[in-house]
Design a protein around this motif. Structure first.
Motif, PDB file in Angstrom:
ATOM      1  N   UNK A   1       7.614   8.519  -5.522  1.00 21.04           N
ATOM      2  CA  UNK A   1       7.007   9.035  -4.565  1.00 21.04           C
ATOM      3  C   UNK A   1       5.412   9.334  -4.857  1.00 21.04           C
ATOM      4  N   UNK A   2       5.255   9.682  -6.516  1.00 22.23           N
ATOM      5  CA  UNK A   2       4.201  10.155  -6.953  1.00 22.23           C
ATOM      6  C   UNK A   2       3.192   8.463  -7.455  1.00 22.23           C
ATOM      7  N   UNK A   3       4.199   7.535  -7.571  1.00 20.11           N
ATOM      8  CA  UNK A   3       3.311   6.332  -7.752  1.00 20.11           C
ATOM      9  C   UNK A   3       3.214   5.882  -6.378  1.00 20.11           C
ATOM     10  N   UNK A   4       3.175   5.817  -5.766  1.00 17.83           N
ATOM     11  CA  UNK A   4       3.426   5.352  -4.618  1.00 17.83           C
ATOM     12  C   UNK A   4       1.388   6.211  -3.958  1.00 17.83           C
ATOM     13  N   UNK A   5       2.103   7.877  -3.962  1.00 11.58           N
ATOM     14  CA  UNK A   5       0.820   8.747  -3.498  1.00 11.58           C
ATOM     15  C   UNK A   5      -0.762   8.324  -5.042  1.00 11.58           C
ATOM     16  N   UNK A   6      -0.415   8.344  -6.080  1.00 12.19           N
ATOM     17  CA  UNK A   6      -1.478   7.372  -7.010  1.00 12.19           C
ATOM     18  C   UNK A   6      -1.919   6.157  -6.827  1.00 12.19           C
ATOM     19  N   UNK A   7      -1.232   5.246  -6.308  1.00 14.01           N
ATOM     20  CA  UNK A   7      -1.833   4.232  -5.654  1.00 14.01           C
ATOM     21  C   UNK A   7      -2.580   4.351  -4.707  1.00 14.01           C
ATOM     22  N   UNK A   8      -2.196   5.006  -3.842  1.00 15.37           N
ATOM     23  CA  UNK A   8      -2.715   5.741  -2.771  1.00 15.37           C
ATOM     24  C   UNK A   8      -4.538   5.716  -2.568  1.00 15.37           C
ATOM     25  N   UNK A   9      -3.809   7.052  -3.782  1.00 13.72           N
ATOM     26  CA  UNK A   9      -5.237   8.002  -4.172  1.00 13.72           C
ATOM     27  C   UNK A   9      -6.388   6.458  -5.007  1.00 13.72           C
ATOM     28  N   UNK A  10      -5.999   5.895  -5.868  1.00 12.70           N
ATOM     29  CA  UNK A  10      -6.910   4.799  -6.275  1.00 12.70           C
ATOM     30  C   UNK A  10      -7.091   3.909  -6.031  1.00 12.70           C
ATOM     31  N   UNK A  11      -6.887   3.797  -4.278  1.00 10.61           N
ATOM     32  CA  UNK A  11      -7.548   2.963  -3.501  1.00 10.61           C
ATOM     33  C   UNK A  11      -8.112   3.735  -2.478  1.00 10.61           C
ATOM     34  N   UNK A  12      -8.535   4.882  -2.170  1.00 13.03           N
ATOM     35  CA  UNK A  12      -8.859   5.471  -1.417  1.00 13.03           C
ATOM     36  C   UNK A  12      -7.752   5.667  -0.004  1.00 13.03           C
ATOM     37  N   UNK A  13      -6.851   5.723  -0.301  1.00  7.28           N
ATOM     38  CA  UNK A  13      -5.362   5.968   0.862  1.00  7.28           C
ATOM     39  C   UNK A  13      -5.445   3.835   1.398  1.00  7.28           C
ATOM     40  N   UNK A  14      -6.058   3.614   1.715  1.00  7.18           N
ATOM     41  CA  UNK A  14      -5.398   1.852   1.518  1.00  7.18           C
ATOM     42  C   UNK A  14      -4.769   0.952   1.466  1.00  7.18           C
TER      43      UNK A  14
END
Length: 329
Positions: A274-287
């Motif tokens: 969950x944390x890795x997915x949230x970090x990737x989403x935050x890095x791409x502005x939830x794209x």
């Protein structure tokens, strides 16, 4: 648990606003299946034994007993006889239940049933997802499933096929869609592999080397131990003032450091994912389209993991924050 089995009367405890029957009252005149009976606590085993022997049950808070006529069937994946010998299950209840014992073979003992079960599970998944044509296993994927021992039996087969159904991008579920079937054993090996390196070396009591490096492994073979100073170095001038660089190695190995057992492995792995997915989403502005390649997934796989892990709430919160930020002068 007692209220679920035998029911309760109004006012028996806080929240008991009306009288309610339990499992035995609901199954009166029929059959009651008790799954995983080995997990019943000992006090509940006593109450179950009395209900089976007397064929009468008493609701919580009631002053009289109700007669019941129930055929009881019990299921367990544990060896009840061994639990009786270990004092973990009541012997009298075991003999009361063990009138007719039926042993269900494990899935690895009936590999010929796997194609039939897999087809039925895929049909069920197609109905759930609204697919007019159910997906099917490719010959290679089916052969892999038949050869797999399935320590989790049919439940493991169901979960595996549900994941593969979501990941498959065509009507055929290929071998790659199944993923690593023995992933749990691989993680367990990573957790236990570093243990020998943690043993202190008596030949060099004041020597220091980064964990897992060749210096620690070669210490027992050294011909002459390192000289020991008469007094330990003063705190103001430590022998290793500079921080040691993070040793290169397997990231999974580094992630396992500092863990104190026992742990809840599924919950820990889910939290990491969950944390890795949230970090990737935050890095791409939830794209999600841009975040999927960062995680080595396609868009459909990422959507499935977001739904399974309940990440949509965090995404909605981020969207609300963005809207509020735009409205602030």
């Amino acid at each position: 648990m007692e209220s679920e089995f035998f029911g309760y009367v109004r006012g028996a405890f806080t929240g008991a606003d009306a009288e309610r029957g339990g499992f035995f009252q609901a199954a009166n005149g029929g059959t009651l299946l008790l799954d995983e009976v080995a997990d019943l606590p000992l006090p509940m085993q006593v109450k179950l034994l009395r209900a089976l022997q007397e064929r009468r049950v008493r609701k919580i808070g009631a002053s009289r007993e109700d007669a019941v006529d129930v055929r009881v069937m019990c299921a367990s994946h544990k060896d009840l006889a061994a639990m009786v010998a270990a004092g973990q299950f009541r012997q009298d209840l075991y003999y009361r239940l063990n009138v007719l014992a039926l042993r269900m073979p494990t899935l690895r003992e009936r590999g010929e049933d796997i194609p039939v079960l897999a087809r039925a599970i895929l049909d069920h998944l197609a109905v759930r997802y609204g697919d007019p044509h159910p997906k099917r296993l490719s010959p290679a994927a089916l052969q892999r499933l038949v050869a797999y021992p399935f320590p989790g039996n049919v439940r493991e087969l169901e979960n595996l096929l549900e994941r593969a159904y979501a990941f498959a991008e065509s009507q055929d579920i290929e071998l790659a869609d199944l993923g690593p079937l023995d992933a749990g054993a691989g993680r367990a090996g990573l957790m236990h592999a570093p243990a020998p390196a943690m043993v202190p070396q008596p030949t060099a009591p004041y020597a220091y080397a980064p964990w897992g490096t060749a210096a620690v492994a070669a210490a027992p073979a050294a011909a002459t131990p390192a000289p020991v100073p008469a007094e330990p170095p003063p705190p103001t001038a430590p022998a290793h003032a500079e921080p040691e660089p993070e040793p290169a190695g397997d990231p999974a190995e580094r992630a396992c450091r500092g863990i104190v057992f026992p742990i809840d492995l599924p919950a820990r792995l889910e939290a990491v994912e969950r944390e890795l997915i949230l970090q990737a989403l935050a890095q791409t502005n939830f794209n999600r389209t841009a975040a999927a390649p960062l995680l080595g997934l396609n868009l459909r796989q990422l959507r499935y993991r977001i739904q399974q892990l309940g990440i949509r709430e965090a995404m909605d919160a981020a969207d609300r924050s963005a809207v509020e930020g735009e409205g602030t002068p």
